[in-house]
Design a protein around this motif. Structure first.
Motif, PDB file in Angstrom:
ATOM      1  N   ALA A  36      -1.469 -11.022  -0.439  1.00  0.00           N
ATOM      2  CA  ALA A  36      -1.317 -11.859   0.752  1.00  0.00           C
ATOM      3  C   ALA A  36      -2.311 -11.407   1.814  1.00  0.00           C
ATOM      4  O   ALA A  36      -2.332 -10.227   2.205  1.00  0.00           O
ATOM      5  CB  ALA A  36       0.109 -11.778   1.286  1.00  0.00           C
ATOM      6  N   GLN A  37      -3.183 -12.325   2.225  1.00  0.00           N
ATOM      7  CA  GLN A  37      -4.129 -11.987   3.281  1.00  0.00           C
ATOM      8  C   GLN A  37      -3.394 -11.845   4.618  1.00  0.00           C
ATOM      9  O   GLN A  37      -2.473 -12.593   4.913  1.00  0.00           O
ATOM     10  CB  GLN A  37      -5.198 -13.070   3.392  1.00  0.00           C
ATOM     11  CG  GLN A  37      -6.081 -13.172   2.155  1.00  0.00           C
ATOM     12  CD  GLN A  37      -7.136 -14.251   2.290  1.00  0.00           C
ATOM     13  OE1 GLN A  37      -7.126 -15.003   3.265  1.00  0.00           O
ATOM     14  NE2 GLN A  37      -8.060 -14.308   1.349  1.00  0.00           N
ATOM     15  N   GLY A  38      -3.848 -10.868   5.422  1.00  0.00           N
ATOM     16  CA  GLY A  38      -3.248 -10.659   6.727  1.00  0.00           C
ATOM     17  C   GLY A  38      -2.014  -9.812   6.711  1.00  0.00           C
ATOM     18  O   GLY A  38      -1.404  -9.574   7.757  1.00  0.00           O
ATOM     19  N   ALA A  39      -1.598  -9.359   5.510  1.00  0.00           N
ATOM     20  CA  ALA A  39      -0.415  -8.491   5.406  1.00  0.00           C
ATOM     21  C   ALA A  39      -0.881  -7.067   5.199  1.00  0.00           C
ATOM     22  O   ALA A  39      -1.659  -6.780   4.281  1.00  0.00           O
ATOM     23  CB  ALA A  39       0.479  -8.938   4.269  1.00  0.00           C
ATOM     24  N   ASP A  40      -0.489  -6.180   6.054  1.00  0.00           N
ATOM     25  CA  ASP A  40      -0.890  -4.775   5.953  1.00  0.00           C
ATOM     26  C   ASP A  40      -0.114  -4.080   4.847  1.00  0.00           C
ATOM     27  O   ASP A  40       1.045  -4.399   4.572  1.00  0.00           O
ATOM     28  CB  ASP A  40      -0.637  -4.059   7.278  1.00  0.00           C
ATOM     29  CG  ASP A  40      -1.499  -4.619   8.399  1.00  0.00           C
ATOM     30  OD1 ASP A  40      -2.597  -5.154   8.077  1.00  0.00           O
ATOM     31  OD2 ASP A  40      -1.063  -4.556   9.568  1.00  0.00           O
ATOM     32  N   ASP A  41      -0.790  -3.093   4.261  1.00  0.00           N
ATOM     33  CA  ASP A  41      -0.104  -2.273   3.266  1.00  0.00           C
ATOM     34  C   ASP A  41       0.858  -1.333   3.973  1.00  0.00           C
ATOM     35  O   ASP A  41       0.600  -0.856   5.090  1.00  0.00           O
ATOM     36  CB  ASP A  41      -1.123  -1.457   2.476  1.00  0.00           C
ATOM     37  CG  ASP A  41      -1.998  -2.344   1.582  1.00  0.00           C
ATOM     38  OD1 ASP A  41      -1.495  -3.404   1.150  1.00  0.00           O
ATOM     39  OD2 ASP A  41      -3.168  -1.977   1.331  1.00  0.00           O
TER      40      ASP A  41
ATOM     41  N   ALA B 147       7.266   2.792  -0.342  1.00  0.00           N
ATOM     42  CA  ALA B 147       7.852   1.672   0.379  1.00  0.00           C
ATOM     43  C   ALA B 147       7.687   0.388  -0.425  1.00  0.00           C
ATOM     44  O   ALA B 147       6.707   0.212  -1.158  1.00  0.00           O
ATOM     45  CB  ALA B 147       7.205   1.527   1.764  1.00  0.00           C
ATOM     46  N   ASN B 148       8.655  -0.511  -0.290  1.00  0.00           N
ATOM     47  CA  ASN B 148       8.600  -1.798  -0.988  1.00  0.00           C
ATOM     48  C   ASN B 148       7.592  -2.712  -0.295  1.00  0.00           C
ATOM     49  O   ASN B 148       7.668  -2.936   0.910  1.00  0.00           O
ATOM     50  CB  ASN B 148       9.990  -2.450  -0.999  1.00  0.00           C
ATOM     51  CG  ASN B 148       9.969  -3.787  -1.735  1.00  0.00           C
ATOM     52  OD1 ASN B 148       9.221  -3.960  -2.683  1.00  0.00           O
ATOM     53  ND2 ASN B 148      10.799  -4.714  -1.282  1.00  0.00           N
ATOM     54  N   ASP B 149       6.666  -3.217  -1.099  1.00  0.00           N
ATOM     55  CA  ASP B 149       5.655  -4.137  -0.553  1.00  0.00           C
ATOM     56  C   ASP B 149       5.718  -5.444  -1.328  1.00  0.00           C
ATOM     57  O   ASP B 149       5.124  -5.567  -2.412  1.00  0.00           O
ATOM     58  CB  ASP B 149       4.264  -3.517  -0.672  1.00  0.00           C
ATOM     59  CG  ASP B 149       3.198  -4.408  -0.039  1.00  0.00           C
ATOM     60  OD1 ASP B 149       3.583  -5.429   0.581  1.00  0.00           O
ATOM     61  OD2 ASP B 149       2.004  -4.102  -0.193  1.00  0.00           O
ATOM     62  N   PRO B 150       6.432  -6.445  -0.838  1.00  0.00           N
ATOM     63  CA  PRO B 150       6.535  -7.716  -1.572  1.00  0.00           C
ATOM     64  C   PRO B 150       5.294  -8.592  -1.444  1.00  0.00           C
ATOM     65  O   PRO B 150       5.197  -9.615  -2.122  1.00  0.00           O
ATOM     66  CB  PRO B 150       7.747  -8.380  -0.909  1.00  0.00           C
ATOM     67  CG  PRO B 150       7.736  -7.861   0.475  1.00  0.00           C
ATOM     68  CD  PRO B 150       7.227  -6.442   0.403  1.00  0.00           C
TER      69      PRO B 150
ATOM     70  N   GLY C 275       2.340  -4.918 -10.988  1.00  0.00           N
ATOM     71  CA  GLY C 275       3.201  -4.067 -11.791  1.00  0.00           C
ATOM     72  C   GLY C 275       3.680  -4.748 -13.056  1.00  0.00           C
ATOM     73  O   GLY C 275       3.620  -5.969 -13.196  1.00  0.00           O
ATOM     74  N   VAL C 276       4.105  -3.957 -14.021  1.00  0.00           N
ATOM     75  CA  VAL C 276       4.684  -4.455 -15.265  1.00  0.00           C
ATOM     76  C   VAL C 276       5.941  -3.646 -15.555  1.00  0.00           C
ATOM     77  O   VAL C 276       6.108  -2.535 -15.047  1.00  0.00           O
ATOM     78  CB  VAL C 276       3.695  -4.330 -16.446  1.00  0.00           C
ATOM     79  CG1 VAL C 276       2.490  -5.238 -16.249  1.00  0.00           C
ATOM     80  CG2 VAL C 276       3.259  -2.885 -16.639  1.00  0.00           C
ATOM     81  N   GLY C 277       6.816  -4.248 -16.354  1.00  0.00           N
ATOM     82  CA  GLY C 277       8.039  -3.548 -16.699  1.00  0.00           C
ATOM     83  C   GLY C 277       8.616  -4.071 -18.008  1.00  0.00           C
ATOM     84  O   GLY C 277       8.326  -5.192 -18.433  1.00  0.00           O
ATOM     85  N   ALA C 278       9.373  -3.302 -18.670  1.00  0.00           N
ATOM     86  CA  ALA C 278      10.034  -3.695 -19.919  1.00  0.00           C
ATOM     87  C   ALA C 278      11.401  -3.042 -19.984  1.00  0.00           C
ATOM     88  O   ALA C 278      11.562  -1.875 -19.610  1.00  0.00           O
ATOM     89  CB  ALA C 278       9.199  -3.317 -21.122  1.00  0.00           C
ATOM     90  N   VAL C 279      12.362  -3.837 -20.481  1.00  0.00           N
ATOM     91  CA  VAL C 279      13.725  -3.332 -20.607  1.00  0.00           C
ATOM     92  C   VAL C 279      14.196  -3.587 -22.040  1.00  0.00           C
ATOM     93  O   VAL C 279      14.096  -4.708 -22.534  1.00  0.00           O
ATOM     94  CB  VAL C 279      14.682  -4.006 -19.599  1.00  0.00           C
ATOM     95  CG1 VAL C 279      16.105  -3.521 -19.824  1.00  0.00           C
ATOM     96  CG2 VAL C 279      14.241  -3.713 -18.181  1.00  0.00           C
ATOM     97  N   LEU C 280      14.673  -2.605 -22.690  1.00  0.00           N
ATOM     98  CA  LEU C 280      15.266  -2.735 -24.019  1.00  0.00           C
ATOM     99  C   LEU C 280      16.778  -2.637 -23.860  1.00  0.00           C
ATOM    100  O   LEU C 280      17.295  -1.629 -23.370  1.00  0.00           O
ATOM    101  CB  LEU C 280      14.754  -1.626 -24.944  1.00  0.00           C
ATOM    102  CG  LEU C 280      15.422  -1.554 -26.323  1.00  0.00           C
ATOM    103  CD1 LEU C 280      15.156  -2.810 -27.132  1.00  0.00           C
ATOM    104  CD2 LEU C 280      14.950  -0.301 -27.075  1.00  0.00           C
ATOM    105  N   ALA C 281      17.479  -3.709 -24.286  1.00  0.00           N
ATOM    106  CA  ALA C 281      18.938  -3.732 -24.168  1.00  0.00           C
ATOM    107  C   ALA C 281      19.549  -3.968 -25.544  1.00  0.00           C
ATOM    108  O   ALA C 281      18.971  -4.647 -26.400  1.00  0.00           O
ATOM    109  CB  ALA C 281      19.379  -4.821 -23.204  1.00  0.00           C
TER     110      ALA C 281
END
Length: 329
Positions: free
Chosen positions: A178-183, A189-192, A197-203
């Motif tokens: 997102a332009q104009g949004a500071d890190d 910290a959560n940065d929406p 990112g990637v993720g995998a869940v084995l259930a």
């Protein structure tokens, strides 16, 4: 991954649906047979009614002539004999009227039309060449039983697969900018707005009940064996019904031929008696015998025609001719 549970459930559902479709076709065949009985029942009743009306009129004429000839050697027994014949004809006419109304009521109930009626085409046998044998494999009842057995097999396999777990892998990925949004000042910290990112869940879901599951599998296998036995019984029943329908049609065909010959002979006998009665050279006993013989053979012919025509529909039903989803002219 379910070790085949989903696949077996789908196949069981498909087989169950096919069984229900076949049962609907079986119901259509039953309805066709009931409609044939009602239709030809009306035809036969009216044919006999017309015959009896004509006979009653002729008997009344003969009785009137006997009364005119009173005192010329005719006994009271001769007159009473004709009276009894007239009464018998009227009783049979009442039975024919009742049969017509009952068959017509059945026809209207089957069609759902309050004023449904049959055509005016004279009663006769349908033009069909009887086969030497009838294949009963297409009988919907047998098809439904076979598909039901397949469904139970699939359900048993599904129970067998429940020994094993259900496994699922859920993978996620995200890219956001997102332009104009500071890190944020911290990597924790959560940065929406700006992230990757990637993720995998084995259930895994696994109910470990080997003894209970063994009992469930045994029960499913038993139900499948029962369904196969019922399927074999349905095949035997379909073959039995097909053979009976063919035998009934063949016997009715023979009866039609014999009754037609007898009816023609009775008609010729009656004509000769009526001609002799017109010139006063026959006795009342001859008139009664001739009418009774003609009535009997005409009624036998009509009943044989109905049996044959209905048996033809039974043959079609035994071979799987009728279907719930289609229209048969």
């Amino acid at each position: 991954y379910t070790f085949g549970k989903i696949a077996h459930a789908r196949e069981a559902a498909r087989a169950g649906l096919a069984a229900q479709v076949a049962l609907a076709d079986e119901a259509a065949g039953d309805l066709a047979l009931d409609a044939a009985r009602a239709y030809w029942g009306v035809k036969v009743a009216r044919e006999l009614g017309y015959m009896l009306d004509d006979g009653i009129e002729r008997i009344e004429q003969a009785l009137a002539k006997l009364e005119e000839d009173d005192g010329e050697g005719l006994s009271i027994q001769d007159k009473r004999r004709v009276d009894v014949l007239l009464a018998e004809a009227r009783v049979q006419r009442a039975d024919a009227s009742l049969g017509e109304q009952q068959a017509l009521a059945g026809l209207r109930a089957l069609t759902g039309e309050r004023d449904a009626d049959v055509d005016d085409v004279p009663l006769d046998v349908v033009t069909v060449t009887l086969p030497n044998a009838v294949a009963a494999d297409g009988r919907p009842q047998a098809v439904a039983a076979k598909q039901g057995a397949i469904a139970f097999d699939e359900l048993a396999e599904m129970e067998e697969a429940k020994y094993w777990p259900d496994v699922v892998i859920v993978a996620t990925g995200v890219i956001a900018a997102a332009q104009g949004a500071d890190d944020p000042p911290s990597v924790f910290a959560n940065d929406p707005f700006n992230r990757q990112g990637v993720g995998a869940v084995l259930a895994m879901q696994w109910v470990i009940e080997p003894w209970t599951q063994h009992a469930k599998v045994a029960r499913a296998r038993g139900e499948a064996k029962k369904a196969h036995a019922q399927s074999e019984l349905a095949q035997v029943g379909a073959r039995f019904d097909a053979d009976n329908a063919l035998a009934e049609a063949q016997a009715a065909q023979t009866k039609v031929t014999a009754a037609a010959a007898g009816e023609q002979a009775g008609k010729e006998w009656l004509v000769s008696v009526l001609q002799g009665e017109a010139v006063g050279v026959v006795e009342s006993r001859d008139l009664v015998d001739a009418y009774l013989a003609w009535f009997q053979m005409r009624a036998r012919w009509a009943q044989a025609v109905m049996q044959y025509n209905v048996a033809v529909v039974r043959l079609g039903r035994a071979g799987g001719e009728f279907h719930a989803g289609g229209h048969r002219p």
